[in-house]
Write an enzyme that holds these catalytic residues in place. Structure first.
Site, PDB file in Angstrom:
ATOM      1  N   HIS A 267     -37.450 -55.057  20.253  1.00  0.00           N
ATOM      2  CA  HIS A 267     -37.551 -54.138  19.112  1.00  0.00           C
ATOM      3  C   HIS A 267     -37.682 -54.932  17.826  1.00  0.00           C
ATOM      4  CE1 HIS A 267     -33.233 -54.298  17.889  1.00  0.00           C
ATOM      5  NE2 HIS A 267     -32.952 -54.287  19.166  1.00  0.00           N
ATOM      6  N   ASP A 279     -30.632 -60.108  17.681  1.00  0.00           N
ATOM      7  CA  ASP A 279     -30.933 -58.685  17.924  1.00  0.00           C
ATOM      8  C   ASP A 279     -31.941 -58.203  16.897  1.00  0.00           C
ATOM      9  OD1 ASP A 279     -30.860 -56.126  18.862  1.00  0.00           O
ATOM     10  OD2 ASP A 279     -28.888 -55.652  18.057  1.00  0.00           O
ATOM     11  N   GLU A 313     -35.347 -49.075  17.108  1.00  0.00           N
ATOM     12  CA  GLU A 313     -34.471 -48.947  18.277  1.00  0.00           C
ATOM     13  C   GLU A 313     -33.074 -48.590  17.812  1.00  0.00           C
ATOM     14  OE1 GLU A 313     -31.431 -50.269  21.172  1.00  0.00           O
ATOM     15  OE2 GLU A 313     -31.799 -51.086  19.206  1.00  0.00           O
ATOM     16  N   GLU A 314     -32.624 -49.219  16.727  1.00  0.00           N
ATOM     17  CA  GLU A 314     -31.193 -49.221  16.419  1.00  0.00           C
ATOM     18  C   GLU A 314     -30.597 -47.855  16.100  1.00  0.00           C
ATOM     19  OE1 GLU A 314     -29.299 -51.442  17.151  1.00  0.00           O
ATOM     20  OE2 GLU A 314     -30.215 -53.417  16.961  1.00  0.00           O
ATOM     21  N   ASP A 341     -33.721 -57.817  25.076  1.00  0.00           N
ATOM     22  CA  ASP A 341     -32.903 -57.301  23.969  1.00  0.00           C
ATOM     23  C   ASP A 341     -31.418 -57.573  24.175  1.00  0.00           C
ATOM     24  OD1 ASP A 341     -32.042 -56.004  21.697  1.00  0.00           O
ATOM     25  OD2 ASP A 341     -32.238 -53.996  22.541  1.00  0.00           O
ATOM     26  N   HIS A 412     -24.889 -57.146  15.547  1.00  0.00           N
ATOM     27  CA  HIS A 412     -24.768 -56.133  14.469  1.00  0.00           C
ATOM     28  C   HIS A 412     -23.875 -56.578  13.314  1.00  0.00           C
ATOM     29  CE1 HIS A 412     -25.944 -52.544  17.337  1.00  0.00           C
ATOM     30  NE2 HIS A 412     -26.829 -53.530  17.325  1.00  0.00           N
TER      31      HIS A 412
END
Ligand SMILES: [Zn+2]
Length: 454
Positions: A267, A279, A313-314, A341, A412
């Site tokens: 992503h 990520d 995506e998130e 991912d 994240h």
């Protein structure tokens, strides 16, 4: 099923298999995936869907595909509801004043401008909050303190993340005024972990954030003293209108079946606190490099290798949903799919979800993956979040499982930056993606369609 890892299906030309083995070994010395990842994290950086970074990432991706010599580069529109991060502060006012490191959960509502000040009520788990009487929660800020457990396969994430998804809605349903959770992460840094919360426009929700692990420990200790703990919370992140992002697609066209696709990718969006290196810039580097190296070293294979850089995506898998909708009439041309991912550490296993008739080719994949220390994890496998709509529609998928032991220290957070990537481990990923992608693209058969979810 018994898997003979020494078997190599005789459908493949021996010269092709030999070229593939040579390329696999050369890929272990390639810096290309790392260079692509360095480029995305440096030249674009954070790229939250709908932010200025999103548009920069789309432009970067088109230019990078072209620079790498992909045969066809396309964008496809991805409509989404934009969520924008605002200010985020949390302060314990009493009995022991302290500033907590906090970040808002994606898709949650803002507090009023003056913030929310209320007593904290503590629950060990989401289930405890769900079981609580409304009278315990009404007028309060809920706090879930469950800690994510570290493991190689990252399975602790799935267990703990339900709290992040649901606490804002469960708290609202019980009359609470806001919700905080312990970050879903395995580190002991004062870097809170953001992530999406569930959102339904018809279900009430409250402002919600995640506090860092050390702050969660401290808050638990305060609460143990059995005195009311008062928290002042200010979170101004909010929904911010409509936006159109893009999936960016790079194709290396097939020589015999250009309309059949082996779909790989990553992503393109990231959370906004770090530079989204693990990520998921890493996944972009790994899969773009794999397609490029196959093309340059072996040449076009029978089927098209399609690298999709998925949008948003998130907080919504918006790109996955848009792609599935746009390609509804040609889903069966999507022969096998996988997404990278879960960072950039070494791959330790291949899982597949393919027809029994395709398992001899999986045997061949495994015979070439064994020297990379990769085991077979069975035919009940899955893949990344962006392949969920296509998998549910019947597409065969594979997952190259990365060691996720340290991934959730950074996931994240503001610490998701390039220095966390080991170029050697990343190169092993590229070698493995080359093996699976090339064999799937060159196979004479398909991998099944309409496979059951079980
Ligand atoms: Zn991701």
């Amino acid at each position: 099923m018994s898997l003979n890892v020494m078997a190599e299906s005789d459908q493949f030309n021996p010269a092709f298999l030999q070229q593939l083995k040579v390329l696999r070994d050369q890929a272990l010395d390639s810096q290309l995936a790392y260079e692509i990842t360095e480029s995305l994290t440096t030249e674009v950086g954070a790229r939250l869907a709908g932010s200025p970074g999103d548009a920069k990432a789309v432009a970067w991706a088109q230019a990078k595909f072209k620079e790498l010599g992909f045969d066809r580069v396309m964008t496809e529109p991805v409509p989404l509801k934009r969520w924008t991060r605002g200010q985020e502060t949390a302060r314990i006012l009493s009995p022991f004043p302290h500033n907590l490191a906090i970040t808002a959960l994606g898709r949650t509502h803002p507090t009023p401008d003056e913030g929310i000040t209320a007593e904290v009520v503590h629950f060990a788990t989401l289930a405890d909050l769900q079981a609580a009487d409304k009278s315990e929660v009404a007028g309060k800020i809920t706090f879930i303190s469950e800690r994510m457990v570290r493991s190689q396969d990252g399975s602790g994430y799935g267990k703990a993340v339900a709290g992040r998804g649901l606490t804002a809605q469960v708290t609202a349903a019980k009359g609470g005024v806001a919700a905080i959770i312990r970050s879903i992460g395995t580190d002991n840094n004062r870097t809170p972990h953001t992530g999406g919360a569930r959102y339904d426009k018809d279900i009430p929700s409250v402002p919600a954030g995640a506090i860092s692990n050390p702050d969660a420990d401290l808050l638990v200790n305060m609460l143990k003293r059995n005195k009311p703990v008062t928290l002042q919370l200010k979170l101004t992140s909010h929904w911010d209108g409509d936006y159109t992002s893009q999936n960016v697609i790079g194709d290396m066209l097939g020589s015999e079946k250009p309309d059949e696709y082996i779909v790989i990718g990553c992503h393109l969006d990231s959370w906004d606190l770090g530079t989204g290196a693990l990520d998921d810039a890493a996944g972009c580097g790994i899969t773009m490099a794999a397609a490029k190296l196959i093309h340059d070293t072996i040449g076009p294979l029978k089927r098209t290798i399609r690298v999709v850089l998925w949008a948003n995506e998130e907080y919504g898998i918006s790109g996955a949903i848009a792609y599935h909708e746009a390609h509804k009439n040609e889903l069966k041309q999507h022969i096998l799919g996988g997404e990278s991912d879960l960072g950039a550490d070494k791959i330790y296993a291949l899982g597949t979800r393919v027809a029994e008739s395709a398992l001899p080719t999986v045997d061949t994949m495994m015979s070439l993956l064994k020297p990379l220390d990769i085991e077979y994890a069975g035919n009940q496998g899955s893949s990344g979040a962006d392949l969920i709509p296509m998998r549910r529609a019947g597409m065969a998928v594979f997952g190259l499982k990365q060691d996720a032991s340290s991934y959730f220290d950074y996931h994240h957070t503001a610490n998701d930056t390039l220095d966390k990537i080991n170029p050697e481990s990343m190169a092993q990923n590229v070698a493995a993606w080359i093996v699976v992608t090339a064999l799937a693209a060159e196979a004479d058969h398909d991998f099944g369609f309409g496979l059951s979810e079980e």
